[in-house]
Design an enzyme around this catalytic site. Structure first.
Site, PDB file in Angstrom:
ATOM      1  N   HIS A   1      -4.563 -17.586  -4.502  1.00 14.68           N
ATOM      2  CA  HIS A   1      -5.410 -16.835  -3.579  1.00 14.68           C
ATOM      3  C   HIS A   1      -6.641 -17.623  -3.116  1.00 14.68           C
ATOM      4  CE1 HIS A   1      -7.067 -16.616  -7.518  1.00 14.68           C
ATOM      5  NE2 HIS A   1      -8.215 -16.194  -7.008  1.00 14.68           N
TER       6      HIS A   1
ATOM      7  N   ASP B   1      -4.264   3.629   2.804  1.00 12.61           N
ATOM      8  CA  ASP B   1      -5.661   3.206   3.011  1.00 12.61           C
ATOM      9  C   ASP B   1      -5.765   1.738   3.427  1.00 12.61           C
ATOM     10  OD1 ASP B   1      -5.111   1.877   0.678  1.00 12.61           O
ATOM     11  OD2 ASP B   1      -6.728   2.763  -0.507  1.00 12.61           O
TER      12      ASP B   1
ATOM     13  N   ASN C   1      -0.680   4.538  -0.236  1.00 14.20           N
ATOM     14  CA  ASN C   1      -1.411   5.753   0.152  1.00 14.20           C
ATOM     15  C   ASN C   1      -2.075   5.654   1.524  1.00 14.20           C
ATOM     16  OD1 ASN C   1      -3.436   4.032  -0.405  1.00 14.20           O
ATOM     17  ND2 ASN C   1      -4.419   5.255  -2.010  1.00 14.20           N
TER      18      ASN C   1
ATOM     19  N   ASP D   1      -1.778  -1.314  -3.809  1.00 16.98           N
ATOM     20  CA  ASP D   1      -2.146  -0.576  -5.033  1.00 16.98           C
ATOM     21  C   ASP D   1      -1.085  -0.787  -6.118  1.00 16.98           C
ATOM     22  OD1 ASP D   1      -0.126   1.151  -4.032  1.00 16.98           O
ATOM     23  OD2 ASP D   1      -1.636   2.172  -2.802  1.00 16.98           O
TER      24      ASP D   1
ATOM     25  N   ASP E   1       0.857  -1.188   0.000  1.00 16.59           N
ATOM     26  CA  ASP E   1       0.000   0.000   0.000  1.00 16.59           C
ATOM     27  C   ASP E   1       0.892   1.237   0.000  1.00 16.59           C
ATOM     28  OD1 ASP E   1      -1.959   1.897   0.445  1.00 16.59           O
ATOM     29  OD2 ASP E   1      -2.062   1.510   2.609  1.00 16.59           O
TER      30      ASP E   1
ATOM     31  N   ASP F   1      -6.004 -10.718 -14.925  1.00 17.13           N
ATOM     32  CA  ASP F   1      -7.030 -11.698 -14.598  1.00 17.13           C
ATOM     33  C   ASP F   1      -8.333 -11.209 -15.230  1.00 17.13           C
ATOM     34  OD1 ASP F   1      -8.429 -13.693 -13.152  1.00 17.13           O
ATOM     35  OD2 ASP F   1      -7.088 -13.421 -11.443  1.00 17.13           O
TER      36      ASP F   1
END
Ligand code: NOJ
Length: 540
Positions: free
Chosen positions: A327, A27, A25, A31, A23, A100
């Site tokens: 995943h 949050d 930023n 990203d 990450d 994907d």
């Protein structure tokens, strides 16, 4: 003559779950800028491509696998410029980008579905699969949703049901509608034109359903699993794997072939390995996933059989791939490693990187990340929410990447969307990069060896029989180069008589980066517990 090196075939593919990688930023969600930040790290691993789990806008009912717009990037990950920068920066480092594509269903928040449910006359209505209620007002047939309950959701003002194989927030698209089909095929061209190198197709063999909407027959036998998840109590012969898919696979391939060196791999779902193979070939997909290898129990014989079967199914016309992690699956470290030892992860990687096929790695496995375990209140995955405590879902294998011993493992300065594994102060990239005996160092060494030897990345595979049930032995050969791989699946030290003639022509190429490794004396090979040896012979 040795064939030209193809990135998707002779190389290695590294899967990133973007929410959990880096990450930038604050949050708490990874990203694209975070992926860009680590491209040097990925390049340094020695892999050839990155598969990004979905990055299109999504309300995240299924974390990206419910797409609300196929033509742009979810703002939580960045924007199209960030994606273009990622592609360019990756290409500068000889890394390819695989997107994907989730085209079997969209999100119910997609504009098309919003329109579709306005009225039966809406031009988008027929973009999804609608049926009238059964005469008693109930669901149109017995099809179940993989993520719980019936696969049919009633929309009162239309007095119709729509079909969803997964959550009700993921309505299935109607691929029998030519407009849907051509729009979806254009999605391939759109991203190819943006420089994407390949696609992973989510549950592509689900694009079509039986046009008579016949009931699925029951699966014989009783099990708790079937009781909890009724989806598993049916034979999925009418809601998946329909013959129409072959033609679409061929259409997809002809689009891919209009661009140089592109690649498409399919996630076959609810299909036997043999069915999965039918979708692969020179005019079809380049490759497909199959769980036979991933789900095999930890034993030399089980892996030997899985490899032999999958390898033979592909034959000369097609190229297998192999994965232990993604995943959707508990991490192999959590399934197989004993305690903190890296011995078993190293053994499994050695097998995965030395059989004939493209290895898929999953972010964090190179440092041996273990699954996290969450209380019910913190579960995010719809599967875990639905089936707790029988199935706690897939959050466990999606925890944030562990970059360093800093707060939140250096993943975010905010609150991570899933907790970081508590072991991060010890298990992290920074610590392992500084240690020559680390799992990370091992990954890099073995990847470099695979890359340097055509027998390993391109050669034919021959399993060699042995009387020792705990050993798996195979030979790889390309041109003059022969490589023998011996893997010890037992926790006992073992001596193996090498099945080779002229042992003095063979030398030990690699046995790991531990203090105690396999040793070769004449044609005896001494292997430590879970040890292995890669031997090489070059004819003069
Ligand atoms: C397969 C994906 O791998 C999984 O994560 C997702 O939940 C389903 N397809 C539905 O798209």
């Amino acid at each position: 003559m040795t064939e030209k090196r193809l990135w998707w075939k002779h190389g290695i593919i590294y899967q990133i779950y973007p929410r959990s990688f880096q990450d930038t930023n604050g949050d708490g969600i990874g990203d694209l800028a975070g992926v860009i930040q680590h491209l040097d790290y990925i390049q340094d691993l020695g892999v050839d491509a990155i598969w990004l789990s979905p990055i299109n806008p999504s309300p995240d009912v299924d974390f990206g696998y419910d797409v609300a717009d196929y033509h742009t990037i979810d703002p939580k990950f960045g924007n199209l410029q960030d994606f273009e920068r990622l592609t360019q920066e990756a290409h500068k480092r000889n890394l390819h980008i695989i997107m994907d594509l989730v085209l079997s269903h969209s999100s119910d928040q997609h504009r098309w579905f919003q329109e579709a449910q306005k009225s039966v006359d809406n031009p988008y209505h027929n973009w999804y699969i609608w049926r009238d209620p059964a005469p008693d007002g109930g669901v149109p047939n017995n099809w179940m949703a993989m993520f719980g309950g019936s696969a049919w959701e009633y929309v009162e003002h239309l007095n119709k049901y729509y079909y969803h194989m997964f959550t009700k927030g993921q309505p299935d698209l109607n691929w029998h509608n030519p407009e849907v089909r051509s729009t979806m095929l254009d999605v391939f061209r759109y991203w190819l034109d943006k420089g994407v190198d390949g696609f992973r197709l989510d549950v592509f063999n689900n694009y079509f359903q039986d046009q008579q909407f016949r009931d699925n027959p029951p699966e014989a036998g009783f099990s708790l699993r079937k009781l909890v998840r009724k989806f598993e109590a049916q034979k999925h012969i009418y809601d998946t794997n329909q013959p129409e898919m072959i033609e679409v696979v061929e259409d997809i391939r002809s689009i891919m072939d209009c661009y140089p060196e592109r690649y498409v791999v399919g996630e076959t779902f609810l299909a036997s390995s043999a069915q999965a193979r039918t979708f692969i070939g020179p005019n079809r997909l380049h490759a497909g996933f199959d769980y036979g290898f991933c789900n095999a129990p930890f034993s030399a014989q089980a892996y030997g059989q899985a490899i032999q079967y999958w390898d033979a199914l592909h034959g000369k016309d097609a190229w297998p791939n192999y994965f232990f992690n993604n995943h959707d699956t508990p991490r192999s470290t959590s399934r197989f490693a004993r305690g903190d030892s890296d011995a078993i992860p190293k053994l499994l990687l050695t097998m995965q990187l030395t059989v004939r096929g493209t290895p898929y790695l999953y972010y964090g496995e190179e440092i041996g990340i273990r699954d996290i375990s969450l209380p019910r209140s913190l579960i995010q995955d719809p599967v875990g929410k639905q089936y707790w405590p029988f199935n706690k879902g897939r959050d466990g294998c999606r925890s944030p990447m562990q970059w360093s011993a800093r707060e939140n493992a250096g993943f975010t300065s905010g609150e991570p969307w899933l907790p970081v594994n508590k072991d991060y102060r010890v298990r992290n990239v920074e610590a392992q990069a500084a240690s020559p005996a680390s799992l990370l160092a091992f990954y890099k060494e073995l990847i470099a060896i695979r890359r340097a030897h055509p027998a390993l990345n391109a050669g034919a595979l021959e399993l060699i029989s042995t009387d020792d049930d705990d050993l798996l032995i195979y030979q790889r050969q390309e041109g003059d180069e022969k490589i023998l791989v011996v893997l010890n699946f037992s926790r006992q030290i073992t001596t193996c008589q090498l099945p080779i003639e002229n042992f003095n022509k063979w030398e030990l190429l690699y046995a790991g980066n531990e203090a105690i490794t396999s040793q070769m004396t004449e044609n005896d090979l001494n292997l430590p517990a879970y040890g292995f040896a890669i031997l090489i012979s070059r004819s003069e």
